[in-house]
Design a protein around this motif. Structure first.
Motif, short mmCIF file in Angstrom:
data_model
loop_
_atom_site.label_atom_id
_atom_site.label_comp_id
_atom_site.label_asym_id
_atom_site.label_seq_id
_atom_site.Cartn_x
_atom_site.Cartn_y
_atom_site.Cartn_z
N GLY A 33 6.38 79.17 -14.67
CA GLY A 33 6.52 80.61 -14.53
C GLY A 33 5.61 81.32 -15.50
O GLY A 33 4.51 80.87 -15.80
N ARG A 34 6.10 82.43 -16.05
CA ARG A 34 5.24 83.28 -16.87
C ARG A 34 5.73 83.43 -18.30
O ARG A 34 4.93 83.50 -19.22
N TYR A 35 7.06 83.48 -18.53
CA TYR A 35 7.59 83.88 -19.83
C TYR A 35 8.36 82.75 -20.54
O TYR A 35 8.89 81.83 -19.90
N ALA A 36 8.45 82.86 -21.87
CA ALA A 36 9.28 81.98 -22.69
C ALA A 36 9.72 82.75 -23.93
O ALA A 36 9.14 83.79 -24.27
N LEU A 37 10.74 82.25 -24.61
CA LEU A 37 11.17 82.81 -25.89
C LEU A 37 10.20 82.30 -26.96
O LEU A 37 9.98 81.10 -27.09
N HIS A 38 9.62 83.22 -27.74
CA HIS A 38 8.52 82.88 -28.64
C HIS A 38 8.87 83.30 -30.06
O HIS A 38 9.03 84.49 -30.34
N ALA A 39 9.00 82.32 -30.96
CA ALA A 39 9.09 82.59 -32.40
C ALA A 39 7.67 82.58 -32.93
O ALA A 39 7.06 81.53 -33.09
N SER A 40 7.14 83.76 -33.16
CA SER A 40 5.70 83.95 -33.38
C SER A 40 5.35 84.09 -34.85
O SER A 40 5.90 84.94 -35.55
N GLN A 41 4.43 83.23 -35.31
CA GLN A 41 3.82 83.34 -36.64
C GLN A 41 4.86 83.43 -37.75
O GLN A 41 4.79 84.29 -38.64
N PRO B 286 23.35 89.50 -40.26
CA PRO B 286 22.61 89.77 -39.04
C PRO B 286 21.55 90.82 -39.26
O PRO B 286 21.72 91.77 -40.00
N GLY B 287 20.43 90.68 -38.58
CA GLY B 287 19.34 91.65 -38.68
C GLY B 287 18.78 91.95 -37.32
O GLY B 287 19.05 91.25 -36.36
N TRP B 288 17.96 93.00 -37.22
CA TRP B 288 17.36 93.39 -35.95
C TRP B 288 16.06 92.64 -35.74
O TRP B 288 15.24 92.57 -36.60
N LEU B 289 15.94 92.00 -34.62
CA LEU B 289 14.73 91.27 -34.28
C LEU B 289 13.88 92.11 -33.35
O LEU B 289 14.40 92.93 -32.60
N VAL B 290 12.56 91.88 -33.40
CA VAL B 290 11.69 92.51 -32.43
C VAL B 290 11.75 91.65 -31.19
O VAL B 290 11.13 90.61 -31.11
N VAL B 291 12.57 92.06 -30.21
CA VAL B 291 12.84 91.19 -29.07
C VAL B 291 12.62 91.95 -27.77
O VAL B 291 13.00 93.10 -27.66
N LEU B 292 12.02 91.29 -26.81
CA LEU B 292 11.98 91.75 -25.44
C LEU B 292 12.96 90.89 -24.66
O LEU B 292 13.09 89.72 -24.94
N GLY C 250 11.07 88.65 -18.42
CA GLY C 250 10.34 89.20 -19.55
C GLY C 250 11.18 89.95 -20.55
O GLY C 250 10.68 90.75 -21.34
N ARG C 251 12.47 89.69 -20.57
CA ARG C 251 13.36 90.31 -21.54
C ARG C 251 14.53 89.36 -21.81
O ARG C 251 14.72 88.38 -21.08
N LEU C 252 15.29 89.63 -22.88
CA LEU C 252 16.36 88.74 -23.28
C LEU C 252 17.44 88.69 -22.19
O LEU C 252 17.81 89.71 -21.63
N LEU D 101 10.38 87.11 -29.77
CA LEU D 101 10.22 87.95 -28.60
C LEU D 101 10.06 87.09 -27.37
O LEU D 101 9.82 85.88 -27.45
N VAL D 102 10.23 87.69 -26.24
CA VAL D 102 9.92 87.03 -24.98
C VAL D 102 8.56 87.54 -24.55
O VAL D 102 8.36 88.75 -24.40
N ASP D 103 7.61 86.63 -24.39
CA ASP D 103 6.28 87.06 -23.99
C ASP D 103 5.63 86.04 -23.06
O ASP D 103 6.24 85.03 -22.71
N ASP D 104 4.41 86.35 -22.66
CA ASP D 104 3.70 85.51 -21.68
C ASP D 104 2.55 84.74 -22.32
O ASP D 104 1.59 84.39 -21.66
N THR D 105 2.65 84.48 -23.64
CA THR D 105 1.57 83.74 -24.31
C THR D 105 1.57 82.27 -23.94
O THR D 105 0.52 81.61 -23.98
#
Length: 272
Positions: A71-79, A7-13, A44-46, A62-66
């Protein structure tokens, strides 16, 4: 194909459960059925109960609004990017969730997925659900049998696995349906670990936008290779979910996945 991952730490909202719906879209009926759990990420958070798990190579979860299905937010596996295609080791960014006690041996699920810019050739997992082996009281993550929904060689795939590590010999089903790019697609699944009076748990079933996928390729993956299919051990209760994106081989093109309106339950949830 399988590697042990710490397990590792993710950059997550973090995000809220799907009881909170935006007025910008119709309210989903998926959570109305008894025992159904769903998450739409609209705070906008987990969601409560989800915790960071895998974190390898480049990219963020992360959870973001891209981009959101509604609605506004989704779970995003980015780049996500890293490793070499065709070789073990690839980007992995996931979270996991402990199911309520006595969830049961049958798990229906649904998630809306958006992927861009390219279909990965490598094995890219999106969701899995795990359960203790028959007669075992060991509930540790690495001691559990599991079903998985994924893509492989640019097509949708479903797998039944024994505990990871090593996660094989595994029973693999590869469709002839290409991964949908550049639009939202509804992916549903049925993991039937009870399977009535049958001697083994059922093979996984998957639907895309309401149409059930077929599996022209079915095979056993193991290292060293074997032609003997694994025994799909039957389930008493599903206990753990994992969601996000986890590639078991490299990914050379930086790629984004968005997951929205995730839901699971003992009955079919549906796309709306």
């Amino acid at each position: 194909m399988r590697v042990a991952v710490a397990p590792g730490w993710l950059v997550v909202l973090l995000v809220s459960a799907c009881a909170h719906h935006s007025s910008e879209r119709p309210v989903s009926t998926g959570c109305s059925a008894p025992g159904t759990l769903c998450w739409d990420f609209e705070e906008g958070r987990l969601p409560e109960g989800w915790t960071p798990f895998r974190d390898e190579f480049s990219g963020q979860l992360l959870v973001d609004d891209t981009r959101a299905r509604g609605g506004r937010y989704a779970l995003h596996a980015s780049q996500l990017v890293g490793g070499r295609e065709g070789e073990q080791g690839g980007p992995k960014k996931t979270v996991r969730f402990q199911l309520p006690k006595d969830f049961g041996p049958v798990l229906w699920g649904r998630v809306h997925v958006y992927v861009t810019p390219a279909r990965p050739a490598s094995h890219a997992g999106l969701f899995n659900a795990r359960y203790p082996r028959p007669g075992s009281q060991d509930t540790a993550f690495e001691a559990l049998d599991w079903y998985e929904v994924a893509t492989y060689q640019e097509k949708y795939m479903a797998i039944w696995h024994p505990p990871e590590p090593p996660g094989f010999p595994e029973w693999v089903q590869v469709s002839d349906t290409p991964l949908v790019l550049d639009r939202w697609a509804c992916v549903e699944w049925l993991f039937d670990g009870a399977n009535g009076e049958a001697p083994q748990a059922a093979e996984p079933r998957v639907w895309l936008d309401g149409v059930e996928l077929q599996w022209p390729r079915r095979f056993v993956f193991a290292d060293p290779p074997t032609q003997t299919p694994p025994t799909r051990e039957k389930a008493r209760d599903f206990t753990v979910l994992e969601a996000g994106v986890f590639l078991y081989q490299g990914l050379s093109t930086p790629t984004d996945w968005w997951l929205d309106d995730l839901a699971v339950g003992p009955r079919r949830v549906g796309c709306e």
